[in-house]
Each structure stands twice: as C-alpha cells, then as structure tokens.
Design a protein around this motif. Sequence first.
Motif, PDB file in Angstrom:
ATOM      1  N   GLU A  88       0.823  -1.207   0.000  1.00  0.00           N
ATOM      2  CA  GLU A  88       0.000   0.000   0.000  1.00  0.00           C
ATOM      3  C   GLU A  88       0.857   1.256   0.000  1.00  0.00           C
ATOM      4  O   GLU A  88       0.548   2.234  -0.685  1.00  0.00           O
ATOM      5  N   GLN A  90       3.850   1.521  -1.305  1.00  0.00           N
ATOM      6  CA  GLN A  90       4.427   1.635  -2.645  1.00  0.00           C
ATOM      7  C   GLN A  90       3.393   2.169  -3.637  1.00  0.00           C
ATOM      8  O   GLN A  90       3.707   2.988  -4.499  1.00  0.00           O
ATOM      9  N   LYS A  91       2.137   1.719  -3.506  1.00  0.00           N
ATOM     10  CA  LYS A  91       1.078   2.207  -4.395  1.00  0.00           C
ATOM     11  C   LYS A  91       0.860   3.701  -4.188  1.00  0.00           C
ATOM     12  O   LYS A  91       0.717   4.460  -5.150  1.00  0.00           O
ATOM     13  N   ARG A  92       0.846   4.141  -2.910  1.00  0.00           N
ATOM     14  CA  ARG A  92       0.664   5.573  -2.637  1.00  0.00           C
ATOM     15  C   ARG A  92       1.825   6.377  -3.211  1.00  0.00           C
ATOM     16  O   ARG A  92       1.635   7.446  -3.786  1.00  0.00           O
ATOM     17  N   THR A  94       3.690   5.575  -5.744  1.00  0.00           N
ATOM     18  CA  THR A  94       3.584   5.553  -7.209  1.00  0.00           C
ATOM     19  C   THR A  94       2.528   6.539  -7.673  1.00  0.00           C
ATOM     20  O   THR A  94       2.729   7.282  -8.633  1.00  0.00           O
ATOM     21  N   ILE A  95       1.396   6.553  -6.969  1.00  0.00           N
ATOM     22  CA  ILE A  95       0.311   7.472  -7.349  1.00  0.00           C
ATOM     23  C   ILE A  95       0.755   8.918  -7.146  1.00  0.00           C
ATOM     24  O   ILE A  95       0.537   9.773  -8.000  1.00  0.00           O
ATOM     25  N   GLN A  96       1.389   9.214  -6.051  1.00  0.00           N
ATOM     26  CA  GLN A  96       1.841  10.586  -5.783  1.00  0.00           C
ATOM     27  C   GLN A  96       2.934  10.994  -6.760  1.00  0.00           C
ATOM     28  O   GLN A  96       3.031  12.142  -7.161  1.00  0.00           O
ATOM     29  N   SER A  98       3.154  10.035  -9.872  1.00  0.00           N
ATOM     30  CA  SER A  98       2.623  10.199 -11.226  1.00  0.00           C
ATOM     31  C   SER A  98       1.700  11.404 -11.348  1.00  0.00           C
ATOM     32  O   SER A  98       1.342  11.796 -12.451  1.00  0.00           O
ATOM     33  N   LEU A  99       1.273  11.998 -10.245  1.00  0.00           N
ATOM     34  CA  LEU A  99       0.414  13.184 -10.296  1.00  0.00           C
ATOM     35  C   LEU A  99       1.239  14.389 -10.742  1.00  0.00           C
ATOM     36  O   LEU A  99       2.370  14.576 -10.299  1.00  0.00           O
TER      37      LEU A  99
END
Length: 109
Positions: A88, A90-92, A94-96, A98-99
């Motif tokens: 979780e 790592q997903k956060r 990655t999302i942050q 890519s924004l």
Amino acid sequence: MQEIVDRGTIGLRARVAELAADPNAKAVAVGVATVALVPLVLPLLKPVLKATIKTGVTLFERTKSSIAETGELIADIAAEARAEAQIEAQKRATIQGSLPTSKATVTDG
C-alpha cells in the motif's frame, strides 16, 4: 497434693488419653505412623503416581506444542500485514509520483 501424679500408676487408657490431648504428641505419632506406613503404601500408589506424572508430562508437551503453533500463526499474520502495508505504501508513492505538480506563478507588481 493429688496434683503430682506418679506416671507409673496411671493406666494405659489414661496415658493414651493424656498423649492424645497433647498436640506435640499427635505430631510425633503422625510422623512415626508416616515413616512406618510409607514403605508399605508406596508400592501400591506407584502406578497411580506414575500415571499422574505421565499425564502431566503429556499435557505439558501438548500445551508447549499449541503455544508454538499459535506463535507461528501470529508471526505469519504479522508478516502478511507488514507485506500488505508495504504494498500500500508503494502504491501511494507511485500514485503521488505520477500526479502532475502544479506550479504557482508569482507576479511582481
């Protein structure tokens, strides 16, 4: 002067009654009886004592095994929770990452 009694003239029943009233004499009698009876009673009780100890050892081993299994189960659950938390995170990240970041424009004026 009847208070002073010659022990030689006391009957056996009176002497036994006198000893029975004395707490120290009772303790000595129980001790002597125990020492005399243990060698006779112990061989009869040995199978019962052995079975009781065997049951205790068996229960101890089962309990020890159950505790070990519970510890392993808790360790597995903790490892799964740690792995999920890392995924979780790592997903956060990655999302942050890519924004698009917005840049504020500052005007002098």
